[in-house]
Design a protein around this motif. Structure first.
Motif, PDB file in Angstrom:
ATOM      1  N   ILE A 145       5.855   6.120  -0.967  1.00 48.81           N
ATOM      2  CA  ILE A 145       5.111   7.211  -1.480  1.00 48.81           C
ATOM      3  C   ILE A 145       5.418   7.297  -2.907  1.00 48.81           C
ATOM      4  O   ILE A 145       6.635   7.435  -3.489  1.00 48.81           O
ATOM      5  N   GLY A 193      -2.996  15.349  -2.253  1.00 51.39           N
ATOM      6  CA  GLY A 193      -3.811  14.492  -1.487  1.00 51.39           C
ATOM      7  C   GLY A 193      -4.351  15.280  -0.440  1.00 51.39           C
ATOM      8  O   GLY A 193      -4.633  16.444  -0.272  1.00 51.39           O
ATOM      9  N   PRO A 223      -8.162  12.415  -3.486  1.00 54.95           N
ATOM     10  CA  PRO A 223      -8.025  11.825  -2.312  1.00 54.95           C
ATOM     11  C   PRO A 223      -9.492  11.384  -1.674  1.00 54.95           C
ATOM     12  O   PRO A 223      -9.368  10.455  -0.623  1.00 54.95           O
ATOM     13  N   ALA A 236       2.695  13.925   5.239  1.00 55.77           N
ATOM     14  CA  ALA A 236       3.546  12.683   5.244  1.00 55.77           C
ATOM     15  C   ALA A 236       4.396  12.560   4.109  1.00 55.77           C
ATOM     16  O   ALA A 236       5.788  12.339   4.229  1.00 55.77           O
ATOM     17  N   PHE A 237       4.264  13.082   3.019  1.00 55.12           N
ATOM     18  CA  PHE A 237       5.230  13.346   2.017  1.00 55.12           C
ATOM     19  C   PHE A 237       6.279  14.512   2.110  1.00 55.12           C
ATOM     20  O   PHE A 237       7.439  13.966   2.044  1.00 55.12           O
ATOM     21  N   LYS A 251       0.904  -1.054  -0.047  1.00 50.77           N
ATOM     22  CA  LYS A 251       0.040   0.012   0.011  1.00 50.77           C
ATOM     23  C   LYS A 251       0.796   1.163   0.046  1.00 50.77           C
ATOM     24  O   LYS A 251       1.759   1.573   1.005  1.00 50.77           O
ATOM     25  N   TYR A 252       0.800   2.137  -1.018  1.00 53.26           N
ATOM     26  CA  TYR A 252       1.531   3.361  -1.112  1.00 53.26           C
ATOM     27  C   TYR A 252       0.574   4.505  -0.785  1.00 53.26           C
ATOM     28  O   TYR A 252      -0.505   4.342  -0.818  1.00 53.26           O
ATOM     29  N   ILE A 253       1.349   5.636  -0.512  1.00 52.96           N
ATOM     30  CA  ILE A 253       0.487   6.970  -0.411  1.00 52.96           C
ATOM     31  C   ILE A 253       0.601   7.365  -1.823  1.00 52.96           C
ATOM     32  O   ILE A 253       1.729   7.552  -2.584  1.00 52.96           O
ATOM     33  N   LYS A 254      -0.573   7.331  -2.688  1.00 59.21           N
ATOM     34  CA  LYS A 254      -0.345   7.390  -4.286  1.00 59.21           C
ATOM     35  C   LYS A 254      -0.669   8.718  -4.409  1.00 59.21           C
ATOM     36  O   LYS A 254      -1.717   9.317  -4.296  1.00 59.21           O
ATOM     37  N   GLU A 297      -3.211  15.240   5.500  1.00 63.70           N
ATOM     38  CA  GLU A 297      -2.368  13.934   6.129  1.00 63.70           C
ATOM     39  C   GLU A 297      -1.347  13.426   5.054  1.00 63.70           C
ATOM     40  O   GLU A 297      -0.220  13.081   5.264  1.00 63.70           O
ATOM     41  N   ASP A 298      -1.542  13.092   3.683  1.00 68.42           N
ATOM     42  CA  ASP A 298      -0.776  12.526   2.810  1.00 68.42           C
ATOM     43  C   ASP A 298       0.263  13.696   2.452  1.00 68.42           C
ATOM     44  O   ASP A 298       1.286  13.112   2.405  1.00 68.42           O
TER      45      ASP A 298
END
Ligand code: PMP
Length: 352
Positions: free
Chosen positions: A316, A335, A35, A342-343, A25-28, A338-339
């Motif tokens: 990511i 996104g 998102p 994180a990025f 599972k990635y942050i896409k 939160e995304d």
């Protein structure tokens, strides 16, 4: 390639879609998807429609066409519903250009244009963007060729002013001008208001980005009645039932809950500005975007390495293009907050 494949496709280079990896599972942040999920009402409408799947869909998507026309302030006859806006582009390239009558487009733009032009045996010229990646509209004024421009452009995110689009339309009265508005809802001005004034204008829009429906495949062509009629002639010749019942029902319900999607677009635009500011604080060069993505580069790391390390070390995904002029950049889809936090944290860690 098998020995049966027609020679006419010997040199066809297919479009390369963004990665959809299944290994973990990635942050896409790589394919400009929303998102946010579709609204609950949209999902309920799809479920109800499943009970009617034994019936063919309405080939004109009349209910959806009327609802969309009302939403954007045009007449139903000025709208054609398609299987994603890629289908609008495919039909339009086929309709307005060929081997002798080329199509012109920016050199840095949506990669599907060149592949679908080749597929349709349409010749094309790529017009270089200026050094700052803006479009020089003088390249398109009185070009007397079919023109396709995304507004905002992708992957730069830079938008044209409506008055510049109008100059292009007015100076090319005998050629179609296709304005691809896949990302218009994130801050650019739509050319739809010019439909009644310029019979050479075709606008394409999509439910994929601002309406969270990339997986459903729903696009719209908007133009004067005669142009829409021609596009329907081509569509009926190759794929009359182009939009399935469930997708059409999703579209109608999405329009009824339009404010939900408008709110999401506002949030994405805020997150875009937040991310751009943070990246600039880390000395990234960030192209000013009116879209749901940013194109950015750092002198401290190559575009390829940043892409690779975010993927392998941080889970990511962002989009890297090998094209010479933009290979030091990456395109980052916006996104949730939160995304993006994180990025940004991951970028900071990669850069130390
Ligand atoms: N135009 C541009 C500029 C795009 O980036 C995309 C999405 N890849 C499309 C059109 C097509 O989107 P869809 O077919 O999902 O409507």
């Amino acid at each position: 390639m098998s020995r049966f494949f027609s020679e006419k496709f010997d040199s066809l280079m297919p479009y390369t879609p963004g990665e959809q990896p299944k290994d973990k599972k990635y942050i896409k942040l790589n394919t400009n998807e929303s998102p946010f999920p579709p609204s609950p009402e949209t999902l309920a409408a799809a479920e109800a429609e499943l009970k009617r799947l034994q019936l063919y869909p309405d080939p004109d998507c009349s209910e959806l066409g009327r609802a969309y026309a009302d939403l954007i302030g045009v007449r139903a006859e000025q709208v054609m519903i398609t299987n994603g806006s890629d289908e609008v582009l495919n039909l339009a390239f086929l309709a307005y250009a060929d081997e002798e009558a080329p199509l012109i487009m920016p050199d840095i733009t949506y990669g599907f244009y060149t592949s679908v032009a080749e597929y349709n045996r349409v010749s094309y010229e790529e017009i270089p963007l200026k050094d700052d990646f803006t479009i020089d509209i003088n390249d398109y004024v009185a070009a007397h060729k079919t023109i396709v421009i995304p507004n905002p452009n992708a992957p730069t995110g830079i938008a044209l002013e409506l008055e510049d689009i109008e100059k292009i339309l007015a100076s090319n009265p005998d050629n179609m001008v296709i304005i691809d508005e896949a990302y218009v809802d994130f801050g650019a001005e739509s050319a739809v208001s010019l439909i009644d004034k310029y019979e050479n204008l075709l606008v394409s829009q999509t439910f994929s980005k601002s309406r969270s429906m990339a997986g459903a495949r729903l696009g719209v062509a908007i133009a004067n009645e005669n142009v829409i009629q021609d596009l329907n002639t081509l569509r009926y010749a190759c794929n009359p039932y182009n939009v399935n019942r469930v997708t059409a029902a999703l579209g109608v319900a999405a329009i009824k809950t339009n404010s939900y999607y408008e709110n999401n677009c506002r949030t994405i635009a805020e997150n875009r500005e937040y991310t751009a500011d943070r990246l600039k604080e880390m000395d990234f060069q960030v192209i000013p975007s009116k879209s749901n993505f940013l194109l950015a580069k750092s002198d401290r790391i190559s575009g390829e390495e940043l892409y690779r390390r975010l993927k392998d070390e941080k889970g990511i995904l962002i989009r890297h293009f090998n094209k010479e002029r933009i290979k030091e950049y990456n395109r980052i889809t916006i996104g949730t907050r939160e995304d993006m936090d994180a990025f940004l944290k991951a970028v900071e860690e990669v850069l130390v």
